[in-house]
Design an enzyme around this catalytic site. Structure first.
Site, PDB file in Angstrom:
ATOM      1  CG  HIS A  82      -1.802   1.185   1.281  1.00 10.90           C
ATOM      2  ND1 HIS A  82      -3.025   1.174   0.657  1.00 10.90           N
ATOM      3  CD2 HIS A  82      -1.665   2.419   1.819  1.00 10.90           C
ATOM      4  CE1 HIS A  82      -3.601   2.349   0.820  1.00 10.90           C
ATOM      5  NE2 HIS A  82      -2.793   3.129   1.517  1.00 10.90           N
ATOM      6  CG  ASP A 161     -11.655   4.022   5.732  1.00 10.67           C
ATOM      7  OD1 ASP A 161     -11.199   4.953   6.417  1.00 10.67           O
ATOM      8  OD2 ASP A 161     -11.366   3.849   4.534  1.00 10.67           O
ATOM      9  NE  ARG A 168      -9.924  11.174   8.150  1.00  7.12           N
ATOM     10  CZ  ARG A 168      -9.038  10.327   7.619  1.00  7.12           C
ATOM     11  NH1 ARG A 168      -9.397   9.099   7.271  1.00  7.12           N
ATOM     12  NH2 ARG A 168      -7.799  10.685   7.439  1.00  7.12           N
ATOM     13  CB  SER A 183      -8.221   5.614   7.063  1.00  5.57           C
ATOM     14  OG  SER A 183      -8.568   5.545   5.720  1.00  5.57           O
ATOM     15  CE  LYS A 187      -8.738   2.388   3.171  1.00  9.77           C
ATOM     16  NZ  LYS A 187      -8.902   3.755   2.762  1.00  9.77           N
TER      17      LYS A 187
END
Ligand code: URA
Length: 433
Positions: A82, A161, A168, A183, A187
């Site tokens: 990620h 999320d 947000r 967040s 995931k």
């Protein structure tokens, strides 16, 4: 329990309990806590922070708000990566097939670009027909069959999320380390990979502008991952200037294709080999980083990484003729350039400004769901630290609309600086956690 009391406790800098956090996240998911209370709570967290313990409770509550995939049925270790976002970051397009071609399954759910940050799904959608909406069953089946998936979020992963992130985004509460860490990790945990390499960016074009904050975010995410039984490693990498030379969607796909054919810009290749090496070590395909890097280089050189990419595109119904002949991919019909206005050394290629210029051209979106232009973008002819002469082309621009072109060009020029004294190249990485 009442939502307002939880907001007040966070406003007053108290540490929230597991039960309070679970109550709040359940309320957000089930829509029994309205947007205004969720937003007030997010602002209280942004201003007053959270302990590592609170952040872990928050992450697990968000992960548990929907499905959690169990990939252990597919292979002993499935690996994921990620990136915390950036400009020119097409790493997943190269690293996912590269690592999968080394025999380590990669099940990756990516996002779309938002704001000045690009998104893997948009780049892959430059290939006509390529599906990014696989179901959970299709995800599992493809991962089992070919060892690679690169799609959007399947099923109902971490819905809390999704709701909180949308709030947000419009309430100024994105840049909070506990909120970003929870967040991202909620995931990743829900997506089921047992080993995760996080690429935490820092600099002008990243959420984290400096090393200290990037380290805090990375350390927290590694701790949360380990507490939830995942093997996690975080790399701290540069996002002061864009990664590689291409910025846009189809143009970044072309650069990824070049790299999979053992070409591509030096910095981007280095970045891919380093990320892949860490994934291979974490996924137990190599004993150490040196061996992993050799394996990765060999897998690019012998064409196996490219074959795996083609297999991925075929499995997800992309038209192979476009990746075999990348000149067919969309490209802006109007070409222009930014030239050096003086002799000297390129000292800034501000990734945020270049990303914003790409959004002006139409390569990105300001709001979720907006349409984008896959063919527009930039090619950086020089990178920070290089010597340039007055009149040299610094950036080639590919546009489709003249008014957008002039606004984008003005933005690009704001992000460029040339100085007369020599300046160092920017590092690619700042450390590993
Ligand atoms: N990426 C995410 O998924 N969440 C954040 O909060 C920031 C970046």
């Amino acid at each position: 329990m009442r939502a307002v009391d939880i907001i007040i406790r966070k406003r007053d800098k108290k540490e929230l309990t597991k039960a309070e956090i679970e109550f709040f996240i359940q309320g957000v998911t089930q829509n029994t806590i309205p947007d205004y209370q969720a937003s007030a709570w997010a602002m209280a967290v942004l201003l007053n922070g959270m302990t590592a313990q609170e952040t872990t409770h928050l992450t697990l509550a968000m992960a548990n708000s929907g499905d959690i995939l169990d990939l252990s049925k597919i292979a002993p270790i499935v690996v994921d990566k990620h990136s915390s976002g950036g400009v020119g970051d097409k790493t997943s397009l190269v690293v996912a097939p590269l690592v999968a071609a080394c025999g380590l399954p990669v099940g990756k759910m990516s996002g779309r670009g938002l704001g000045f940050s690009g998104g893997t799904l948009d780049k892959m959608e430059s290939i006509p027909g390529y599906r990014v909406d696989l179901s959970e069953d299709e995800f599992m089946q493809q991962l089992r069959q070919i060892g690679i998936v690169l799609t959007g979020q399947t099923g109902d992963l971490a819905p809390a999320d999704g709701i909180l992130y949308a709030l947000r985004d419009v309430t100024g509460t994105v840049p909070s380390i506990p909120l970003i860490a929870s967040s991202i990790m909620s995931k990743k945990i829900a997506a089921g990979a047992q080993a995760i390499v996080l690429d935490v960016k820092l600099g002008y074009g990243a959420f984290m502008k400096d090393l200290e904050h990037a380290k805090q975010l990375a350390t927290l995410m590694v701790e949360i991952g380990n507490l939830s039984g995942r093997k996690v490693r975080a790399l701290l990498s540069d996002m002061n200037q864009p990664l590689g030379k291409a910025v846009g969607n189809a143009i970044e796909l072309k650069e990824a294709i070049e790299t999979l054919h053992d070409g591509g810009p030096h910095d981007f290749r280095e970045h891919c080999f380093t990320v892949a090496a860490h994934m291979l070590v974490l996924g137990e395909k190599a004993a150490n980083l040196d061996a992993a890097r050799k394996l990765a280089e060999e897998t690019i050189r012998d064409g196996k990484a490219w074959e795996k990419f083609a297999q991925l595109v075929k499995a997800q119904k992309g038209d192979l003729s476009f990746i075999e002949n990348p000149d067919q991919l969309p490209s802006g019909s109007i070409e222009d350039m930014v030239m050096a206005e003086q002799d000297g050394y390129l000292s800034m290629l501000n990734a945020q400004m270049i990303g914003e210029a790409a959004v002006i051209l139409g390569a990105g979106r300001e709001k979720k769901g907006a349409a984008i232009d896959l063919g527009v973008g930039f090619h950086l002819e020089h990178k920070v630290g290089e010597q340039v002469a007055k009149g040299d082309v610094l950036i080639k621009i590919f546009a489709n609309e003249r008014d957008k072109l002039s606004a984008a060009k003005a933005k690009l020029m704001e992000g460029i600086a040339i100085q007369s004294e020599k300046c160092a190249q920017l590092p690619l990485f700042y450390g590993v956690i």
